[in-house]
Design a protein around this motif. Structure first.
Motif, PDB file in Angstrom:
ATOM      1  N   THR A 272      -9.095   6.158   8.574  1.00  0.00           N
ATOM      2  CA  THR A 272      -7.977   5.255   8.341  1.00  0.00           C
ATOM      3  C   THR A 272      -8.432   3.810   8.521  1.00  0.00           C
ATOM      4  O   THR A 272      -8.913   3.433   9.582  1.00  0.00           O
ATOM      5  CB  THR A 272      -6.794   5.580   9.281  1.00  0.00           C
ATOM      6  OG1 THR A 272      -5.772   4.601   9.111  1.00  0.00           O
ATOM      7  CG2 THR A 272      -7.214   5.634  10.740  1.00  0.00           C
TER       8      THR A 272
ATOM      9  N   ASN B  19       0.845  -1.186   0.000  1.00  0.00           N
ATOM     10  CA  ASN B  19       0.000   0.000   0.000  1.00  0.00           C
ATOM     11  C   ASN B  19       0.887   1.244   0.000  1.00  0.00           C
ATOM     12  O   ASN B  19       2.067   1.176   0.362  1.00  0.00           O
ATOM     13  CB  ASN B  19      -0.892   0.024   1.251  1.00  0.00           C
ATOM     14  CG  ASN B  19      -1.811  -1.170   1.317  1.00  0.00           C
ATOM     15  OD1 ASN B  19      -2.823  -1.217   0.639  1.00  0.00           O
ATOM     16  ND2 ASN B  19      -1.460  -2.164   2.140  1.00  0.00           N
TER      17      ASN B  19
ATOM     18  N   ARG C 194       0.983   3.480   2.052  1.00  0.00           N
ATOM     19  CA  ARG C 194       1.475   3.639   3.424  1.00  0.00           C
ATOM     20  C   ARG C 194       2.832   2.980   3.623  1.00  0.00           C
ATOM     21  O   ARG C 194       3.655   3.442   4.417  1.00  0.00           O
ATOM     22  CB  ARG C 194       0.435   3.070   4.377  1.00  0.00           C
ATOM     23  CG  ARG C 194       0.819   3.031   5.852  1.00  0.00           C
ATOM     24  CD  ARG C 194       1.339   1.674   6.253  1.00  0.00           C
ATOM     25  NE  ARG C 194       1.204   1.478   7.703  1.00  0.00           N
ATOM     26  CZ  ARG C 194       1.411   0.329   8.298  1.00  0.00           C
ATOM     27  NH1 ARG C 194       1.739  -0.732   7.596  1.00  0.00           N
ATOM     28  NH2 ARG C 194       1.267   0.216   9.596  1.00  0.00           N
TER      29      ARG C 194
ATOM     30  N   GLY D  62      -6.061   9.722   1.779  1.00  0.00           N
ATOM     31  CA  GLY D  62      -4.715   9.658   1.248  1.00  0.00           C
ATOM     32  C   GLY D  62      -4.235  10.989   0.727  1.00  0.00           C
ATOM     33  O   GLY D  62      -4.988  11.973   0.688  1.00  0.00           O
TER      34      GLY D  62
ATOM     35  N   CYS E 228      -5.968  -3.605   4.087  1.00  0.00           N
ATOM     36  CA  CYS E 228      -5.856  -2.147   4.065  1.00  0.00           C
ATOM     37  C   CYS E 228      -6.722  -1.536   2.964  1.00  0.00           C
ATOM     38  O   CYS E 228      -7.682  -0.830   3.241  1.00  0.00           O
ATOM     39  CB  CYS E 228      -4.399  -1.720   3.900  1.00  0.00           C
ATOM     40  SG  CYS E 228      -4.161   0.076   3.927  1.00  0.00           S
TER      41      CYS E 228
ATOM     42  N   TYR F  66       6.280   8.000   9.018  1.00  0.00           N
ATOM     43  CA  TYR F  66       5.064   7.374   9.525  1.00  0.00           C
ATOM     44  C   TYR F  66       5.162   7.216  11.036  1.00  0.00           C
ATOM     45  O   TYR F  66       4.964   6.149  11.591  1.00  0.00           O
ATOM     46  CB  TYR F  66       4.855   6.010   8.862  1.00  0.00           C
ATOM     47  CG  TYR F  66       3.449   5.460   9.014  1.00  0.00           C
ATOM     48  CD1 TYR F  66       2.424   5.885   8.174  1.00  0.00           C
ATOM     49  CD2 TYR F  66       3.153   4.505   9.989  1.00  0.00           C
ATOM     50  CE1 TYR F  66       1.144   5.371   8.310  1.00  0.00           C
ATOM     51  CE2 TYR F  66       1.873   3.991  10.133  1.00  0.00           C
ATOM     52  CZ  TYR F  66       0.870   4.426   9.286  1.00  0.00           C
ATOM     53  OH  TYR F  66      -0.410   3.925   9.417  1.00  0.00           O
TER      54      TYR F  66
END
Length: 339
Positions: free
Chosen positions: A286, A43, A45, A261, A145, A54
């Motif tokens: 999220t 992803n 992320r 996002g 996710c 992060y």
């Protein structure tokens, strides 16, 4: 002691370096299960984790929140699951049900705790979510996710109803899942894509209304035209600064933009009048809870939905998988098999 192969991400000390390492196979403690991982998926992320933006991260972590396989062993006190049962891990293993809280999102797989890119992974039993029988391991690995984020955005946050219209941006994992879920629910998706090849793939998945945002940089005007000047009921906003203003302009009065996002970084700030003038709602969110994961899987199983997978890599090709993700050269999900 039995050993396993795992990918390690060296964060602060290694500048985001990936390496394949040998580690002892962990043993499940009370309330835990050991999963033999068969496939994982990437992803956006995961790039944030690699780039050390992060939050606070350990110096070395097994990356990737998303993975699926079968239960290899049960820890003491575990009931309701069985050895050999196919499961996927929950992104937030401590978010069991209800609204999100600081405690619920304190830990997440593949960031401040080891993730799924290893031959074996330890999970709390409640965070080992049984997957639909019709899915392959590669398909099941895309659920935690992207799948759950799209599900939560459409049905929990936006409350999307049959006949309503939702705007989707691009052809990444969340947007493609949202397209499939919207069609499944009888809603009308409008989706943006700047690639002729990807527009063809979106059409194959059932998209009937696709806007080429490169040919129409003011695509919000086309969205309004397509909706008779009213605007859409909801926007699944994955772009961030580069798309948010036009997304808000695309909303109907009283509509909802779900911010999940920020893949489009270039853009100006958003004027509050866009929200005020439309009495619109801008909601950040999220992923989702374990309970929502179970609900999504029931729907996926009932409708026989199959996730869209663009590329599959071997475990020792993980760097190439990350590189493809970084240049956004994929459609749907990028999967890494765990051999």
């Amino acid at each position: 002691m039995k050993q396993m192969k795992a990918v390690e991400l060296l964060t602060a000390t290694g500048g985001g370096t990936l390496q394949v390492a040998e580690r002892p196979v962990p043993e499940p403690g009370p309330g835990e299960v050991l999963v033999r991982v068969r496939a994982t998926s990437l992803n956006f992320r995961d790039l944030l984790v690699m780039d050390y933006i992060y939050g606070t991260l350990p110096d070395v972590v097994i990356p990737l929140s998303d993975g699926a396989g079968e239960i290899a062993a049960l820890g003491p006190g575990v009931s309701g699951l069985s050895v050999g049962q196919r499961v996927a891990g929950a992104f937030y293993p401590d978010w069991i049900t209800g609204p999100i809280t600081a405690a619920a999102r304190a830990r997440s797989l593949g960031a401040n705790m080891d993730g799924m890119l290893a031959q074996y992974a330890l999970l709390p039993a409640h965070a080992a979510i049984p997957v639909p029988d019709h899915l392959t391991d590669e398909e099941a690995a895309t659920l935690p996710c992207a799948g759950l984020t799209a599900w939560n955005a459409l049905f929990e946050v936006a409350g999307l109803q049959p006949g309503e219209t939702v705007l989707l941006i691009g052809s990444g994992g969340v947007s493609v899942y949202a397209l499939q879920f919207a069609l499944m629910a009888g809603a009308r998706p409008i989706i943006l894509s700047g690639s002729a090849e990807k527009r063809a793939k979106l059409a194959e998945l059932g998209a009937e209304t696709i806007i080429d945002y490169r040919a129409m940089p003011d695509w919000h005007e086309e969205v309004l035209r397509l909706t008779g000047g009213e605007g859409v009921d909801a926007v699944v906003e994955v772009g961030g600064p580069g798309t948010l203003e036009r997304s808000l302009k695309s909303l109907r009065i009283g509509g909802t933009a779900i911010a999940i996002g920020f893949v489009a970084q270039d853009g100006a700030g958003v004027q509050p009048r866009l929200l005020i003038g439309k009495s619109a709602r801008l909601q950040g969110m999220t992923v989702g809870s374990c309970a929502q994961f179970h609900a999504m899987n029931r729907a996926v199983a009932r409708h026989g939905l199959r996730p869209a997978i663009g590329h599959v890599f071997a475990m020792d090709e993980v760097q190439a998988a990350y590189d493809l993700l970084r240049k956004a050269g994929h459609f749907g999900k990028i999967v890494v098999r765990v051999d």
